[in-house]
Write a protein that holds these residues in place. Structure first.
Motif, PDB file in Angstrom:
ATOM      1  N   MET A 120       0.721  -1.007  -0.181  1.00  0.00           N
ATOM      2  CA  MET A 120       0.148   0.048  -0.149  1.00  0.00           C
ATOM      3  C   MET A 120       0.835   0.972   0.028  1.00  0.00           C
ATOM      4  SD  MET A 120      -3.005  -0.478   2.609  1.00  0.00           S
ATOM      5  CE  MET A 120      -3.514   1.168   1.764  1.00  0.00           C
ATOM      6  N   SER A 121       2.130   1.164   0.827  1.00  0.00           N
ATOM      7  CA  SER A 121       2.993   2.313   1.215  1.00  0.00           C
ATOM      8  C   SER A 121       3.417   2.387  -0.404  1.00  0.00           C
ATOM      9  CB  SER A 121       3.573   2.216   2.065  1.00  0.00           C
ATOM     10  OG  SER A 121       4.418   1.447   2.107  1.00  0.00           O
ATOM     11  N   ARG A 122       3.531   1.584  -1.358  1.00  0.00           N
ATOM     12  CA  ARG A 122       4.257   1.864  -2.376  1.00  0.00           C
ATOM     13  C   ARG A 122       3.367   2.459  -3.479  1.00  0.00           C
ATOM     14  NH1 ARG A 122       7.566  -2.876  -0.266  1.00  0.00           N
ATOM     15  NH2 ARG A 122       5.755  -3.613  -1.679  1.00  0.00           N
ATOM     16  N   GLN A 123       2.497   2.261  -3.403  1.00  0.00           N
ATOM     17  CA  GLN A 123       1.443   2.942  -4.109  1.00  0.00           C
ATOM     18  C   GLN A 123      -0.066   3.948  -3.366  1.00  0.00           C
ATOM     19  OE1 GLN A 123       0.731   1.145  -6.817  1.00  0.00           O
ATOM     20  NE2 GLN A 123       2.284  -0.183  -6.584  1.00  0.00           N
ATOM     21  N   ASN A 124       1.107   4.647  -2.548  1.00  0.00           N
ATOM     22  CA  ASN A 124       0.348   6.356  -2.127  1.00  0.00           C
ATOM     23  C   ASN A 124      -0.794   6.314  -1.292  1.00  0.00           C
ATOM     24  OD1 ASN A 124       2.978   7.704  -3.007  1.00  0.00           O
ATOM     25  ND2 ASN A 124       1.993   7.594  -5.387  1.00  0.00           N
ATOM     26  N   ALA A 125      -1.159   5.250  -1.212  1.00  0.00           N
ATOM     27  CA  ALA A 125      -2.191   4.912  -0.218  1.00  0.00           C
ATOM     28  C   ALA A 125      -2.118   4.136   1.493  1.00  0.00           C
ATOM     29  CB  ALA A 125      -2.775   3.874  -0.824  1.00  0.00           C
ATOM     30  N   ALA A 126      -1.833   5.013   2.704  1.00  0.00           N
ATOM     31  CA  ALA A 126      -1.488   4.802   3.805  1.00  0.00           C
ATOM     32  C   ALA A 126      -2.810   4.066   3.891  1.00  0.00           C
ATOM     33  CB  ALA A 126      -1.510   6.565   4.491  1.00  0.00           C
ATOM     34  N   PRO A 127      -2.511   2.803   4.877  1.00  0.00           N
ATOM     35  CA  PRO A 127      -3.239   2.698   5.505  1.00  0.00           C
ATOM     36  C   PRO A 127      -4.006   3.515   6.846  1.00  0.00           C
ATOM     37  CG  PRO A 127      -1.224   0.849   5.891  1.00  0.00           C
ATOM     38  CD  PRO A 127      -0.770   2.351   5.341  1.00  0.00           C
ATOM     39  N   ASP A 128      -5.781   3.185   6.727  1.00  0.00           N
ATOM     40  CA  ASP A 128      -5.815   3.925   8.173  1.00  0.00           C
ATOM     41  C   ASP A 128      -6.525   2.929   9.054  1.00  0.00           C
ATOM     42  OD1 ASP A 128      -8.078   2.919   6.733  1.00  0.00           O
ATOM     43  OD2 ASP A 128      -9.118   4.497   5.895  1.00  0.00           O
ATOM     44  N   VAL A 129      -7.524   3.785   9.810  1.00  0.00           N
ATOM     45  CA  VAL A 129      -7.679   2.420  11.202  1.00  0.00           C
ATOM     46  C   VAL A 129      -8.987   0.995  10.170  1.00  0.00           C
ATOM     47  CG1 VAL A 129     -10.084   4.127  11.842  1.00  0.00           C
ATOM     48  CG2 VAL A 129      -9.147   2.668  12.965  1.00  0.00           C
ATOM     49  N   LEU A 130      -8.901   1.054   9.672  1.00  0.00           N
ATOM     50  CA  LEU A 130     -10.125   0.467   8.976  1.00  0.00           C
ATOM     51  C   LEU A 130      -9.326  -0.766   8.367  1.00  0.00           C
ATOM     52  CD1 LEU A 130     -12.675  -1.208   7.738  1.00  0.00           C
ATOM     53  CD2 LEU A 130     -12.211   0.478   5.752  1.00  0.00           C
ATOM     54  N   THR A 131      -7.992  -0.234   7.689  1.00  0.00           N
ATOM     55  CA  THR A 131      -7.142  -1.210   7.295  1.00  0.00           C
ATOM     56  C   THR A 131      -6.518  -1.832   8.267  1.00  0.00           C
ATOM     57  OG1 THR A 131      -6.938   0.846   5.076  1.00  0.00           O
ATOM     58  CG2 THR A 131      -5.439  -1.105   5.297  1.00  0.00           C
ATOM     59  N   TYR A 132      -6.170  -1.245   9.226  1.00  0.00           N
ATOM     60  CA  TYR A 132      -5.297  -1.367  10.436  1.00  0.00           C
ATOM     61  C   TYR A 132      -6.554  -2.991  10.791  1.00  0.00           C
ATOM     62  CZ  TYR A 132      -1.172   0.645  10.367  1.00  0.00           C
ATOM     63  OH  TYR A 132       0.372   0.878  10.355  1.00  0.00           O
ATOM     64  N   ASN A 133      -7.971  -2.237  10.999  1.00  0.00           N
ATOM     65  CA  ASN A 133      -8.732  -3.248  11.982  1.00  0.00           C
ATOM     66  C   ASN A 133      -8.687  -4.855  11.109  1.00  0.00           C
ATOM     67  OD1 ASN A 133      -8.907  -1.386  14.057  1.00  0.00           O
ATOM     68  ND2 ASN A 133     -10.701  -0.869  13.309  1.00  0.00           N
ATOM     69  N   THR A 134      -8.920  -4.515   9.570  1.00  0.00           N
ATOM     70  CA  THR A 134      -8.910  -5.406   8.269  1.00  0.00           C
ATOM     71  C   THR A 134      -7.479  -6.978   8.624  1.00  0.00           C
ATOM     72  OG1 THR A 134     -10.865  -3.861   7.035  1.00  0.00           O
ATOM     73  CG2 THR A 134      -9.627  -6.207   6.254  1.00  0.00           C
ATOM     74  N   MET A 135      -6.818  -6.406   9.057  1.00  0.00           N
ATOM     75  CA  MET A 135      -5.390  -7.036   9.263  1.00  0.00           C
ATOM     76  C   MET A 135      -5.503  -7.521   9.546  1.00  0.00           C
ATOM     77  SD  MET A 135      -3.692  -6.913   6.200  1.00  0.00           S
ATOM     78  CE  MET A 135      -2.254  -8.693   6.839  1.00  0.00           C
ATOM     79  N   ILE A 136      -5.864  -6.746  11.180  1.00  0.00           N
ATOM     80  CA  ILE A 136      -5.201  -7.580  12.742  1.00  0.00           C
ATOM     81  C   ILE A 136      -6.557  -8.741  12.631  1.00  0.00           C
ATOM     82  CG2 ILE A 136      -6.353  -6.970  15.105  1.00  0.00           C
ATOM     83  CD1 ILE A 136      -4.637  -4.636  14.885  1.00  0.00           C
ATOM     84  N   SER A 137      -7.986  -8.483  12.461  1.00  0.00           N
ATOM     85  CA  SER A 137      -9.251  -9.176  12.393  1.00  0.00           C
ATOM     86  C   SER A 137      -8.635 -10.874  11.509  1.00  0.00           C
ATOM     87  CB  SER A 137     -10.624  -8.748  11.953  1.00  0.00           C
ATOM     88  OG  SER A 137     -11.298  -9.710  11.950  1.00  0.00           O
ATOM     89  N   ALA A 138      -8.174 -10.353  10.072  1.00  0.00           N
ATOM     90  CA  ALA A 138      -7.747 -12.055   9.442  1.00  0.00           C
ATOM     91  C   ALA A 138      -6.311 -12.212  10.106  1.00  0.00           C
ATOM     92  CB  ALA A 138      -7.060 -10.800   7.987  1.00  0.00           C
ATOM     93  N   ALA A 139      -4.972 -11.951  10.822  1.00  0.00           N
ATOM     94  CA  ALA A 139      -4.324 -12.136  11.650  1.00  0.00           C
ATOM     95  C   ALA A 139      -5.238 -13.306  12.357  1.00  0.00           C
ATOM     96  CB  ALA A 139      -3.445 -10.940  11.941  1.00  0.00           C
ATOM     97  N   CYS A 140      -5.924 -12.933  13.104  1.00  0.00           N
ATOM     98  CA  CYS A 140      -6.593 -13.497  14.447  1.00  0.00           C
ATOM     99  C   CYS A 140      -7.500 -14.462  13.936  1.00  0.00           C
ATOM    100  CB  CYS A 140      -7.684 -13.191  14.998  1.00  0.00           C
ATOM    101  SG  CYS A 140      -6.460 -11.380  16.204  1.00  0.00           S
ATOM    102  N   ARG A 141      -7.875 -14.332  12.563  1.00  0.00           N
ATOM    103  CA  ARG A 141      -8.589 -16.046  11.968  1.00  0.00           C
ATOM    104  C   ARG A 141      -7.600 -16.918  11.908  1.00  0.00           C
ATOM    105  NH1 ARG A 141     -12.265 -11.482  10.163  1.00  0.00           N
ATOM    106  NH2 ARG A 141     -10.987 -12.013   7.463  1.00  0.00           N
TER     107      ARG A 141
END
Length: 556
Positions: A415-436
């Protein structure tokens, strides 16, 4: 491009998932076609309640809890209880926790001795009324300021008694006067807790001060009344706006209609429209709110009539109008109809925006049409529409749901290389994915990374982490997370309590489940029947008769 690489790695068979996910869209303004995509992460589902008080600590076990009737105690920490990843231990040391030799103890500790923390330590006590809070705070020697009051109201935003107590105490301090922002925060807290009598008293007090009641105030009142299902009261509030020196204009009318639609009362929103349209000229947003409401209610004929009326008064359907229909048909999995609408948008020279593409891609992913979902990106790129953080969040969700967690991780890193900074929704999605995916270290490291990136977590950030800790019996990490939530002013609501009790019951940690259940009730929340029954059944199954009796007494 990573997305092109991902497209080439589409797998033919997808691993089944038990969880279901939803998304909704809401029009934001007449100038921007913007919709909210609800978090794609696992969240605690909060039932309706008169209040959703904060929990600021992991409560000590009630004295009446006996772990089993035959005297065998389970209070000794197991290896799972004590287990903590080394890298998380380093982070935990910065949280300045007490010694954790016992199974459960207070996690809110004496952190930096600031005015906020001194007041917070007082407010951790249980008070029956705001007057009790005022009396307890009388001995506090702190310098009252707007910033201090706002921080306290934010920290206790789900507990009306300590919040209102602090508010009243601060107002009585010599040389201090609340700002309109503080008043608005308190109005919102009382409305959220459904203390509408006190809420209206505060609004009248603001009116007497002169100029304190604003459209912001009335918006908070209307939204809280709608959330409580008080449709008539919310409409009456709009009718009487002029009593507070405010003008009934199209912006205010749209706020009321939008609040009604969000709470699934498009019929009342339409009544408001009909009552005031000859007095207040509606704008395109007014029509879009109705279109969205009728689509949300799957009443497509009425949505189409709203479009026709919109055109009669000189407004053309815009990307918001079309996206409302697309979102509704995506819910129906009628992708043929979705394609028809997209074609119509092209003919009308009304191109889809990133939100439109996100909704279509997410719906295709949920329908297990992964290849077609990834093709949406190609269409976006060809149209010159750039993906944003919400689009990436949706794609991450889809990849993980299809069993491709590694691809989701790669996309997140890209994402950072595509000039799209992760926001709280992105982090929440990734954290949920990691937990699952039981990637405990990845999930916790993402939380730490959020802090480094100054991305403030919310309750949805922590919900899957708390659930994972309960499931894995990581009680020390659970305490660390609860402490971190408190320090970051993230309120634990009724849904999170429900999640903790249910998951701890499933994990056999009944003593902890009992302590959270007790805390939930004593904070004034009403547990679901299913939560109560589940805990009672588990206690009975384990022969914990005294604990069962006390839980029943709490609910009597």
């Amino acid at each position: 491009m990573l997305l092109n690489q991902l497209k080439c790695r589409v797998i033919s068979q997808l691993r089944p998932r038990m969880a279901s996910y939803i998304y909704i869209i809401d029009p934001k303004s007449s100038n921007e076609a913007h919709f909210f995509c609800e978090a794609f992460c696992t969240t605690a589902e909060a039932p309706n309640s008169s209040a959703s008080p904060d929990i600021v600590e992991s409560p000590a076990l009630p004295s009446w809890i006996k772990f089993c009737e035959n005297g065998n105690s389970t209070t000794v920490d197991s290896e799972a209880d004590d287990f903590i990843l080394p890298i998380i231990a380093d982070w935990a040391n910065t949280q300045m926790l007490y010694d954790h030799s016992k199974a459960v103890k207070h996690v809110v500790v004496d952190i930096v001795d600031s005015d906020t923390d001194r007041l917070s330590r007082v407010l951790r006590g249980r008070f029956k009324s705001p007057d009790g809070v005022v009396n307890a705070l009388g001995a506090c020697d702190v310098d009252v300021s707007q910033a201090l009051v706002e921080r306290m109201l934010k920290r206790f935003s789900n507990e009306w008694i300590p919040a209102f107590g602090v508010f009243a105490w601060a107002k009585a301090q010599t040389g201090y006067m609340h700002s309109s922002d503080c008043y608005n925060m308190m109005v919102d807290i009382l409305g959220k807790s459904r203390k509408f009598g006190l809420m209206w008293e505060l609004v009248r007090e603001m009116d007497q001060l002169g100029g304190f009641v604003s459209l912001v105030t009335i918006t908070k009142v209307i939204r809280r009344l709608c959330r409580a299902g008080k449709w008539s009261d919310s409409i009456e509030t709009f009718r009487k706006m002029e009593q507070f020196g405010l003008r009934k204009d199209v912006s205010a009318m749209n706020i009321l209609m939008d609040a009604l639609v969000k709470e699934n009362s498009v019929e009342n929103a339409h009544k408001v429209f009909l009552e005031f349209k000859d007095i207040i000229s509606p704008n395109s947003r007014s029509f879009n709110i109705l279109i969205h409401g009728w689509c949300k209610a799957r009443q497509f004929d009425k949505a189409q009539l709203a479009v026709e009326e919109m055109e009669k008064v000189g407004f053309c359907p815009d990307v918001v109008s079309y996206t409302s229909f697309i979102e509704a048909y995506c819910r129906e999995k009628d992708f043929h109809k979705v394609e028809e609408i997209l074609d119509e948008m092209e003919k009308k020279e009304c191109p889809p925006n990133v939100t439109t593409y996100t909704i279509v891609m997410l719906a295709l992913g949920k329908a297990k049409e992964i290849s077609k979902a990834l093709e949406v990106y190609e269409k976006m790129k060809q149209s010159g529409c750039l993906p944003d953080s919400s689009f990436y969040s949706a794609l991450i969700f889809i990849l993980n749901k299809s069993g491709r967690f590694k691809d989701a991780q790669d996309l997140f890193e890209d994402m950072s290389r595509q000039n799209a900074a992760p926001d709280v929704l992105t982090y929440n999605t990734m954290i949920s994915a990691a937990c699952r995916n039981s990637s405990e270290e990845d999930a916790l490291m993402l939380l730490i990374e959020m802090e480094k990136q100054s991305c403030k977590p919310d309750v949805k950030t922590y919900a899957p982490l708390l659930k994972m800790c309960c499931r894995k019996k990581r009680m020390k990490v659970l305490r660390i997370l609860l402490n971190d939530m408190f320090q970051k002013d993230v309120s634990i609501d009724l849904g999170t309590y429900t999640l903790l009790v249910h998951t701890l019951c499933k994990s056999g940690k009944l003593e902890h489940a009992c302590s959270f259940f007790e805390e939930m009730v004593l904070k004034g929340m009403v547990p679901r029947d299913s939560t109560f029954k589940s805990l009672i059944e588990k206690l009975e199954e384990k022969g914990m008769g005294k604990a069962k009796q006390q839980i029943e007494n709490l609910m009597s």
